[in-house]
Design an enzyme around this catalytic site. Structure first.
Site, PDB file in Angstrom:
ATOM      1  N   ASP A  50       0.813  -1.210   0.000  1.00 30.83           N
ATOM      2  CA  ASP A  50       0.000   0.000   0.000  1.00 30.83           C
ATOM      3  C   ASP A  50       0.852   1.267   0.000  1.00 30.83           C
ATOM      4  O   ASP A  50       0.506   2.258  -0.647  1.00 30.83           O
ATOM      5  CB  ASP A  50      -0.946   0.021   1.211  1.00 30.83           C
ATOM      6  N   ASN A  94      -4.514  -2.135  -5.034  1.00 27.63           N
ATOM      7  CA  ASN A  94      -5.796  -2.186  -4.327  1.00 27.63           C
ATOM      8  C   ASN A  94      -5.742  -1.331  -3.068  1.00 27.63           C
ATOM      9  O   ASN A  94      -6.345  -1.653  -2.047  1.00 27.63           O
ATOM     10  CB  ASN A  94      -6.170  -3.630  -3.975  1.00 27.63           C
ATOM     11  N   ASP A 314     -11.831  -1.659  11.014  1.00 29.51           N
ATOM     12  CA  ASP A 314     -10.744  -2.491  10.505  1.00 29.51           C
ATOM     13  C   ASP A 314     -10.399  -3.636  11.449  1.00 29.51           C
ATOM     14  O   ASP A 314      -9.598  -4.512  11.093  1.00 29.51           O
ATOM     15  CB  ASP A 314      -9.494  -1.647  10.244  1.00 29.51           C
ATOM     16  N   GLU A 342     -11.442  -4.440   0.666  1.00 23.81           N
ATOM     17  CA  GLU A 342     -10.729  -5.328  -0.258  1.00 23.81           C
ATOM     18  C   GLU A 342     -11.601  -6.485  -0.727  1.00 23.81           C
ATOM     19  O   GLU A 342     -11.431  -7.017  -1.820  1.00 23.81           O
ATOM     20  CB  GLU A 342      -9.460  -5.863   0.407  1.00 23.81           C
ATOM     21  N   HIS A 390      -5.743  -8.843   3.059  1.00 19.27           N
ATOM     22  CA  HIS A 390      -4.734  -9.009   4.099  1.00 19.27           C
ATOM     23  C   HIS A 390      -5.347  -9.235   5.469  1.00 19.27           C
ATOM     24  O   HIS A 390      -4.845 -10.054   6.255  1.00 19.27           O
ATOM     25  CB  HIS A 390      -3.821  -7.784   4.123  1.00 19.27           C
ATOM     26  N   ARG A 391      -6.462  -8.571   5.775  1.00 19.38           N
ATOM     27  CA  ARG A 391      -7.043  -8.697   7.106  1.00 19.38           C
ATOM     28  C   ARG A 391      -7.746 -10.042   7.300  1.00 19.38           C
ATOM     29  O   ARG A 391      -7.844 -10.531   8.428  1.00 19.38           O
ATOM     30  CB  ARG A 391      -7.968  -7.520   7.400  1.00 19.38           C
ATOM     31  N   LYS A 416       0.195  -6.484   1.590  1.00 18.72           N
ATOM     32  CA  LYS A 416      -0.504  -5.212   1.385  1.00 18.72           C
ATOM     33  C   LYS A 416      -0.185  -4.215   2.497  1.00 18.72           C
ATOM     34  O   LYS A 416       0.007  -3.017   2.235  1.00 18.72           O
ATOM     35  CB  LYS A 416      -2.006  -5.448   1.303  1.00 18.72           C
TER      36      LYS A 416
END
Length: 432
Positions: A50, A94, A314, A342, A390-391, A416
């Site tokens: 990112d 992204n 998040d 995402e 990623h999360r 990311k």
């Protein structure tokens, strides 16, 4: 990195960890430093996909950034509000922050700019930001006329004036506008329509702007209107906190596996709202020790909670993993906007938690997670899909600290925001 990674059970934990720099602060500081007069040095900056696309995009705009990977510093030669490149193609992957922030930034330039990303980025909404920029006099459009990227900006400077913006999709739209607004031809007045999601991120934006020399006066009611004065950022030395969203995985690791995990470099006074996840873990039964420069979470018997996570969205996936080990259901509300991240994070979490044996009720704005043991069964291992998110990879891996047989597909998607996540998780849990 391999196509899959299997997590090894561990615990109780005894570890101290300092996650990498905040992605959210790094990209905000880069925007302010890029527009500033003079040179800025950003210390503790995050190195990830990112931030890489942000750096590459700034270079394409003629704003050089020198990296010192060993010291984790970035030296930014500010453009003084005059973007050098009059024509640029910007590829943002992204990265939502890069797309939204740079769309507003280049609107203050003079030239033709096109911003594009990966397939998922072309599905993520940006129409509200474009509509507000149009109200401010900018020639900007969605290339495919569907209110998603690619974005075309034919910039002749940012005229400014009064505009409104909806607050219910992404606070990044507002943050991007706020950071660019000091360079408008006249004062920018922004009115937020409806409820603003993820409000701590806007507070973070205002704090970073203030550090670089532009103070936006507070209006009442708070975060409903912003009168941004014309001004200039000044180059400075700026220290970036560890990422609180990344820290959430290690706080949750202590909740799931037991023991104590201490995150250094963060305090309850952090610029980042996601540090408040520890308050939720405390409600669930953990003990939290808040110190001047670190926070420790000590695992305990967990109970389900009902929590509005709009301000810390998040960390929804992180809490969802913890909820599997609680006594009683956990109810997460007011996070419909994370369907536009995402991946559709609410749906993805529901699908993957069911693989472990949990019962998950998916609602438009949240989830109710009922642990398997409430139905007389136990959690089971599973092969987890990560949706190039990623999360999803980081949060679902935590289940494997307690449940054997958890395999994460496409673990490299963590690049990311946290390329070293699985190494650090291994260090914390000692399964390397």
């Amino acid at each position: 990195m391999t196509e899959t990674i299997q997590i090894q059970p561990a615990g109780p934990l005894r570890a101290t960890i300092r996650p990498p720099g905040s992605k959210s602060i790094t990209n905000r500081a880069l925007v302010c430093a890029a527009l500033a007069e003079g040179t800025s040095v950003l210390s503790g900056a995050l190195a990830s996909d990112d931030t890489r696309v942000m750096l590459d995009s700034l270079a394409a705009l003629g704003i050089p950034v020198t990296e010192d990977a060993r010291q984790r510093t970035l030296r930014v030669a500010g453009c003084g509000g005059k973007i050098p490149a009059a024509n640029a193609e910007l590829f943002v992957g992204n990265s939502g922050t890069t797309m939204r922030f740079l769309t507003a930034l280049v609107a203050a330039g003079h030239g033709r700019y096109r911003l594009d990303g990966v397939k998922r980025m072309r599905e993520r909404p940006i129409g509200d930001l474009l509509a507000t920029l149009q109200q401010l006099g900018v020639d900007v459009s969605s290339e495919t006329a569907n209110d998603c990227p690619p974005v075309l900006v034919n910039a002749r400077g940012l005229p400014g004036g009064l505009a409104s913006i909806r607050g219910n999709i992404s606070s990044q739209f507002l943050s991007g506008l706020l950071m660019a607004a000091p360079y408008a031809e006249r004062e920018v007045q922004l009115a937020v329509e409806g409820v603003l999601v993820s409000q701590p991120y806007v507070e973070m934006t205002l704090a970073v702007m203030r550090s670089f020399g532009v103070d936006v006066p507070r209006a009442e009611p708070a975060l409903s209107r912003f009168d941004v004065p014309r001004g200039k950022y000044r180059g400075m030395n700026y220290a970036i906190e560890p990422d609180a969203s990344a820290a959430s995985y290690f706080f949750a690791a202590a909740a799931i596996a037991g023991g104590t995990v201490t995150v250094s470099g963060l305090s309850a006074q952090s610029l980042q709202g996601d540090v408040a996840l520890v308050d939720v873990l405390e409600q669930m039964g953990c003990r939290v020790e808040r110190r001047a420069h670190e926070i420790a979470v000590i695992g305990g018997s967990l109970r389900g909670v009902t929590v509005n996570m709009n301000a810390i969205s998040d960390t929804v996936q992180t809490l969802a993993a913890v909820a599997l080990f609680a006594e009683g259901p956990t109810v997460i509300t007011d996070v419909e906007h994370i369907r536009h991240k995402e991946t559709d994070r609410l749906h993805a979490v529901a699908v993957e938690l069911r693989k472990f044996g949990a019962t998950v009720d998916e609602r438009p704005d949240g989830l109710t997670i009922t642990p398997a043991k409430l139905h007389g069964s136990s959690l089971r291992g599973a092969v987890i899909d990560t949706y190039d998110d990623h999360r999803m990879a980081m949060s679902m891996s935590l289940v494997g600290l307690k449940v054997p047989g958890v395999v994460i597909r496409d673990p490299a998607c963590v690049n990311k925001t946290y390329p070293e996540f699985f190494r650090d998780l291994a260090l914390v849990s000692s399964w390397q």
